[in-house]
Structure formats: C-alpha cells, structure tokens
Design a protein around this motif. Sequence first.
Motif, mmCIF file in Angstrom:
data_model
loop_
_atom_site.group_PDB
_atom_site.id
_atom_site.type_symbol
_atom_site.label_atom_id
_atom_site.label_comp_id
_atom_site.label_asym_id
_atom_site.label_seq_id
_atom_site.Cartn_x
_atom_site.Cartn_y
_atom_site.Cartn_z
ATOM 1 N N ARG A 276 0.774 -1.241 -0.030
ATOM 2 C CA ARG A 276 -0.054 -0.013 -0.006
ATOM 3 C C ARG A 276 0.716 1.439 -0.123
ATOM 4 O O ARG A 276 0.436 2.177 -0.584
ATOM 5 N N GLU A 277 2.026 1.232 0.820
ATOM 6 C CA GLU A 277 2.672 2.564 0.865
ATOM 7 C C GLU A 277 3.206 2.817 -0.609
ATOM 8 O O GLU A 277 3.149 4.150 -1.084
ATOM 9 N N TRP A 278 3.576 1.987 -1.355
ATOM 10 C CA TRP A 278 4.051 2.013 -2.877
ATOM 11 C C TRP A 278 2.835 2.402 -3.699
ATOM 12 O O TRP A 278 3.049 3.386 -4.767
ATOM 13 N N GLN A 279 1.630 1.888 -3.432
ATOM 14 C CA GLN A 279 0.663 2.220 -4.217
ATOM 15 C C GLN A 279 0.169 3.765 -4.046
ATOM 16 O O GLN A 279 -0.230 4.330 -4.926
ATOM 17 N N HIS A 280 0.308 4.293 -2.879
ATOM 18 C CA HIS A 280 0.242 5.705 -2.536
ATOM 19 C C HIS A 280 1.165 6.518 -3.096
ATOM 20 O O HIS A 280 1.044 7.740 -3.388
ATOM 21 N N ALA A 281 2.552 6.227 -3.039
ATOM 22 C CA ALA A 281 3.691 6.868 -3.485
ATOM 23 C C ALA A 281 3.784 6.879 -5.068
ATOM 24 O O ALA A 281 4.492 8.062 -5.549
ATOM 25 N N ASP A 282 3.479 6.022 -5.698
ATOM 26 C CA ASP A 282 3.691 5.790 -7.287
ATOM 27 C C ASP A 282 2.831 6.514 -7.943
ATOM 28 O O ASP A 282 1.466 6.421 -7.558
ATOM 29 N N ARG A 283 3.176 6.955 -9.197
ATOM 30 C CA ARG A 283 2.225 7.243 -10.315
ATOM 31 C C ARG A 283 1.101 6.249 -10.866
ATOM 32 O O ARG A 283 0.165 6.480 -11.226
ATOM 33 N N THR A 284 1.888 4.890 -10.851
ATOM 34 C CA THR A 284 0.993 3.933 -11.468
ATOM 35 C C THR A 284 1.082 2.686 -10.288
ATOM 36 O O THR A 284 1.924 2.555 -9.288
ATOM 37 N N PHE A 285 0.618 1.771 -10.739
ATOM 38 C CA PHE A 285 0.633 0.213 -9.787
ATOM 39 C C PHE A 285 1.905 -0.589 -10.164
ATOM 40 O O PHE A 285 1.712 -1.814 -9.684
ATOM 41 N N TRP A 286 2.977 0.103 -10.858
ATOM 42 C CA TRP A 286 3.704 -0.692 -11.302
ATOM 43 C C TRP A 286 4.343 -2.057 -10.391
ATOM 44 O O TRP A 286 4.409 -3.057 -10.609
ATOM 45 N N ARG A 287 4.980 -1.128 -9.328
ATOM 46 C CA ARG A 287 5.534 -2.258 -8.256
ATOM 47 C C ARG A 287 4.536 -2.710 -7.164
ATOM 48 O O ARG A 287 4.668 -3.368 -6.534
ATOM 49 N N SER A 288 3.672 -1.726 -6.727
ATOM 50 C CA SER A 288 2.704 -1.934 -5.686
ATOM 51 C C SER A 288 1.914 -2.988 -5.946
ATOM 52 O O SER A 288 1.377 -3.861 -5.038
ATOM 53 N N LYS A 289 1.474 -3.477 -7.327
ATOM 54 C CA LYS A 289 0.645 -4.619 -7.343
ATOM 55 C C LYS A 289 1.412 -5.356 -8.589
ATOM 56 O O LYS A 289 0.655 -6.529 -8.471
ATOM 57 N N ASN A 290 2.228 -5.155 -9.056
ATOM 58 C CA ASN A 290 2.721 -6.006 -10.072
ATOM 59 C C ASN A 290 4.224 -6.498 -9.897
ATOM 60 O O ASN A 290 4.941 -6.885 -10.968
ATOM 61 N N SER A 291 4.829 -6.356 -8.818
ATOM 62 C CA SER A 291 6.125 -6.968 -8.587
ATOM 63 C C SER A 291 5.767 -8.376 -8.692
ATOM 64 O O SER A 291 4.899 -9.016 -8.624
ATOM 65 N N ASP A 292 6.839 -9.134 -9.054
ATOM 66 C CA ASP A 292 6.946 -10.551 -9.219
ATOM 67 C C ASP A 292 6.349 -11.204 -7.990
ATOM 68 O O ASP A 292 6.624 -10.944 -6.779
ATOM 69 N N THR A 293 5.614 -12.171 -8.299
ATOM 70 C CA THR A 293 4.949 -13.118 -7.244
ATOM 71 C C THR A 293 3.542 -12.273 -6.487
ATOM 72 O O THR A 293 2.907 -12.867 -5.584
ATOM 73 N N PHE A 294 3.281 -11.349 -7.021
ATOM 74 C CA PHE A 294 2.215 -10.478 -6.257
ATOM 75 C C PHE A 294 0.848 -10.960 -6.928
ATOM 76 O O PHE A 294 -0.424 -10.492 -6.517
ATOM 77 N N LYS A 295 0.789 -11.725 -7.936
ATOM 78 C CA LYS A 295 -0.532 -12.180 -8.303
ATOM 79 C C LYS A 295 -0.764 -13.529 -8.524
ATOM 80 O O LYS A 295 -0.627 -14.370 -9.532
ATOM 81 N N PRO A 296 -0.647 -14.513 -7.174
ATOM 82 C CA PRO A 296 -0.803 -15.876 -7.346
ATOM 83 C C PRO A 296 -2.276 -16.019 -7.945
ATOM 84 O O PRO A 296 -3.368 -15.331 -7.785
ATOM 85 N N MET A 297 -2.310 -17.040 -8.865
ATOM 86 C CA MET A 297 -3.584 -17.653 -9.430
ATOM 87 C C MET A 297 -4.004 -18.968 -9.505
ATOM 88 O O MET A 297 -2.968 -19.740 -10.018
ATOM 89 N N GLY A 298 -5.050 -19.647 -9.214
ATOM 90 C CA GLY A 298 -5.155 -21.054 -9.384
ATOM 91 C C GLY A 298 -6.122 -21.308 -8.340
ATOM 92 O O GLY A 298 -6.970 -20.653 -7.774
ATOM 93 N N PRO A 299 -5.891 -22.658 -8.056
ATOM 94 C CA PRO A 299 -5.235 -23.809 -8.487
ATOM 95 C C PRO A 299 -5.547 -24.480 -9.760
ATOM 96 O O PRO A 299 -4.700 -24.833 -10.624
#
Lengths: 254, 254
Positions: free
Chosen positions: B144-167
């Motif tokens: 969340r701190e990155w989400q508020h500090a950054d212009r886009t969601f690039w690292r706040s929501k899209n850093s590696d492993t931030f989107k588990p999907m499955g099984p």
Amino acid sequence: MRYSRINLHGRAVFAEIADGLAHVLDGDPLSGPAHRTGSRVPTASVDFLPPVVPGVFYAVGYNYRSHVEHYGARAPERPEVGYRANNALTGHRSPIVRPAGVTGRFEAEGEVVAVIGRTLKKASRNEAQESIFGWTIGNDVSAREWQHADRTFWRSKNSDTFKPMGPWIETGVDPLAQTTTVRVDGTVKARFATGDMIFDPFDFIVETSKYITLRPGDVLWMGADSNVQLEPGRTVEIEISGIGTLSNPVLEEK
Amino acid sequence: MRYSRINLHGRAVFAEIADGLAHVLDGDPLSGPAHRTGSRVPTASVDFLPPVVPGVFYAVGYNYRSHVEHYGARAPERPEVGYRANNALTGHRSPIVRPAGVTGRFEAEGEVVAVIGRTLKKASRNEAQESIFGWTIGNDVSAREWQHADRTFWRSKNSDTFKPMGPWIETGVDPLAQTTTVRVDGTVKARFATGDMIFDPFDFIVETSKYITLRPGDVLWMGADSNVQLEPGRTVEIEISGIGTLSNPVLEEK
C-alpha cells in the motif's frame, strides 16, 4: 537486421526484411536462431502484423520535457512504467479505427519502442543495454475525452487498433541519436529528437527490474514529445530515422 | 471439470484434475479439444503453474460496496476495467515474496477470476455469459505505501509473485452463488458473498467489449470485499466454495 511478423496465407510467421523483400524465417528470432526458408514476399505487398506480441506491454507516460510543459504537468521524478493492452495492437498499414462516440481530441503520439531480448531482474545499466533485442516504432493513439472521463485508460488508450506497432524491429541502431517525425497525409505535424527524454530506456529497465522480471518479447514504449490530431480519412506516419516508418490510415467506425 | 497448468519435468502442460490426480492432457483445453495422455500425477505432489497466461490481464478495482466504504471512496458508476501484468503471476503453493524495502500494509485480496473462452466484441449479456470458459481464484497482493507513493501500480501491485492464480479453472460453477474465505495460517480473516458485487462479470464483459476484443485466455479479476494483512512466515489461503483453495506461503526477499 530488420525483423517483422507477417501474415502469410493466414499464418503469422517471422521474416527478415532486406532489399525490398520479406524473407520468411523458420522460427522466432526472439527465442533462438531463425533461418530463411527461401520463401519471400515483396515488402510492398506484405501484410504486416505487430512485430511482437508482448508478454507484458510497458509504456511510459510523460517522458519529454516539452510534453510535460504542454500539459502543465509535474515532471516525473522517477522512471515509473505504466501498461497498455495487447488487444489494441495492430500492424503497419492496418487502419486505426476511431470508435463511434469519440468526440474531441483524437491524437497520435510517435514513440520509439524497446524490445527486450533477455530475461533480466535487478539489472545493472550495462545489463539493461545488453538486454535489448532491437527497436521498433509505436503510435500511442488516445481519445482524450475518454481519458479525462474514465477511471483508467481502458478505452481511451486501449480500444482495438489504438496501438499500431512496427513495421519491424531494427537490431542495429542507437535510438537516442535519431529524429522522430510525425506526418499526416504527408505534412509534417511534429518533429523531435528521439533521445531528448527525461529518463532513457535503460533508466526504466534498471528501475523496473528491481522488482519485476523482464522477459524476451516484452516491449517498452518510451513516450512522445508531441500530440498530433487525427481525422478519419487521413493517414498518419511515424518515422524514426534509422528504424523506419509506421504508417496507418484512420477510419471511422461504421 | 477442473483444468490446471502444471510443471511436468520442466515443461508446462495442461492437466485435468479429478479424484486427487492431475491427468496430463495432450493440448490446451482453451484452444480446442484436449485428451488425457494416460500420464498422471497425485495433486499433492503437483507443481502448479498459473492455470492460464493471459493475452490481456484485466482487473477490477473497487467492486464491493463495503470495500468502497472502507476506503471512503466514491462507488464506481460504470464497470471500467484496469490491468495487471503477467510477470506478477505465480501458481498455487508458490511463495509470495515481499520485496526488500516494503513497509506498511502488505495485503491480500481474494478474488474470483473469469477466464474467457471465446473471441467476442460488442457482446450481449447472453453472449457474455456464454463466453466464459470457467472460473479460478486470484490473490491481488498490494504493497500500500508504494500504491500511494507511485504514479502507477507498477511495483505496488505488479512486483514478481504479487498475483497468485489457481489452483485450477472450474468450468461448472456459478461464481455469484459462492462464498469467498481468506485465511492466514488457518485462521479466518475475511469472509464474504462472492456475488455481492457492484457490477458482475457479465456487466464488465458487455461494457469492455464495446471497444475491446476479448479473446480466449484473457482473464478478468473481479475485485475483493476485504484486505488481509500478510506477514513473512505465514501462509495465505483464498477459498471460494465450488472452485477450490489457492494457498501461498509468504516469504521475505533475501
């Protein structure tokens, strides 16, 4: 070398462009060695596809000082990527279709595009430079009223056909030493030094790869200096010296 | 039917999950008929990959009324999609890695995910319903701190492993009649009616497809009701009744 993806009798294949010919290849040069099959097509009659379909489609917003000033925006203090969507990609010579209901500014932005050739994470500047497969051209078309009215860029920047890319990937050029020229029906509407960026492609790759793995085929659109109004019935060309010219007619949705 | 993508001796293959076994398939069930090869692996020892790598990764922001109220946000008046990036995807049982430098809220959101099975544009509601291949589970991890500090969601929501999907993708379920439960180390931290959405998946598909062609394999993450704090050393589970349970340990980046 210049690599395209083309539609050959309904099949997407890679081709090397040389001497006015598209020499069909037996594989994807981004994933390994690819050799000429012997089949070839005059480039004048080639049906060009986007030269790559990225796993992740990165795009830079404000990245030229005069563009920032034009909008009265605050210059970015860090190289932060955004995203575009693959559905919007279209090839050289294919139409940009202005959807029914678009009013107001409907604009082209001519951008140089980095095509990533290696997997990289936590890259040094030197590794970032070595990770580039080549460079192509993008036209970041935007419907400005939607851009201002909507919460996200979903339809303002990602409607079908809003992201022409091509005609090919040039592997042997320094993009920062080039000139970008935008023409409508042959008249120059914008011209700027391609390398006059606030942050260059390697700055973005170094910063992004601190948290994000970049992979072969990912693309990074580098932003534009100027916006150029588009009208149905006209043709927009983005030329970047040393790379080529991306040309697309503009149509109105039926 | 339940379809997974699994790592079989270093190769990504599709599998049908039944009776505690992953039955390896000879093709991709999203692109055509796929049959059991006879090879099978106990699900307990399967290395699960994200069940699909989307061409476009759509995600919905605020879409549950209590989530909107929690943030004091304005409820959306139209179903507008956003985007996430494929690099962030990871499979069932793989770790969510909290990057060095993340402080503050580091949160899970349990989401039902629509997997598109047909190409569609300007879809009716009925066509939108028929376009669904099946449903899976996503965990929309955010710093969340990155989400508020950054212009886009690039690292706040899209850093590696931030989107588990499955099984897996479940093809025979009504997701709007289910319950989503989020657990940390077995303790229930959130529970909500999966279908208690402001706009349902078909609303989003109808609206998006007015301008955008959706294609087989595209995914649409439907948002969450609640945020759950994550800490390294713990394991987060998202269960959606009728679909399954997505489980991921949380680690600290070394």
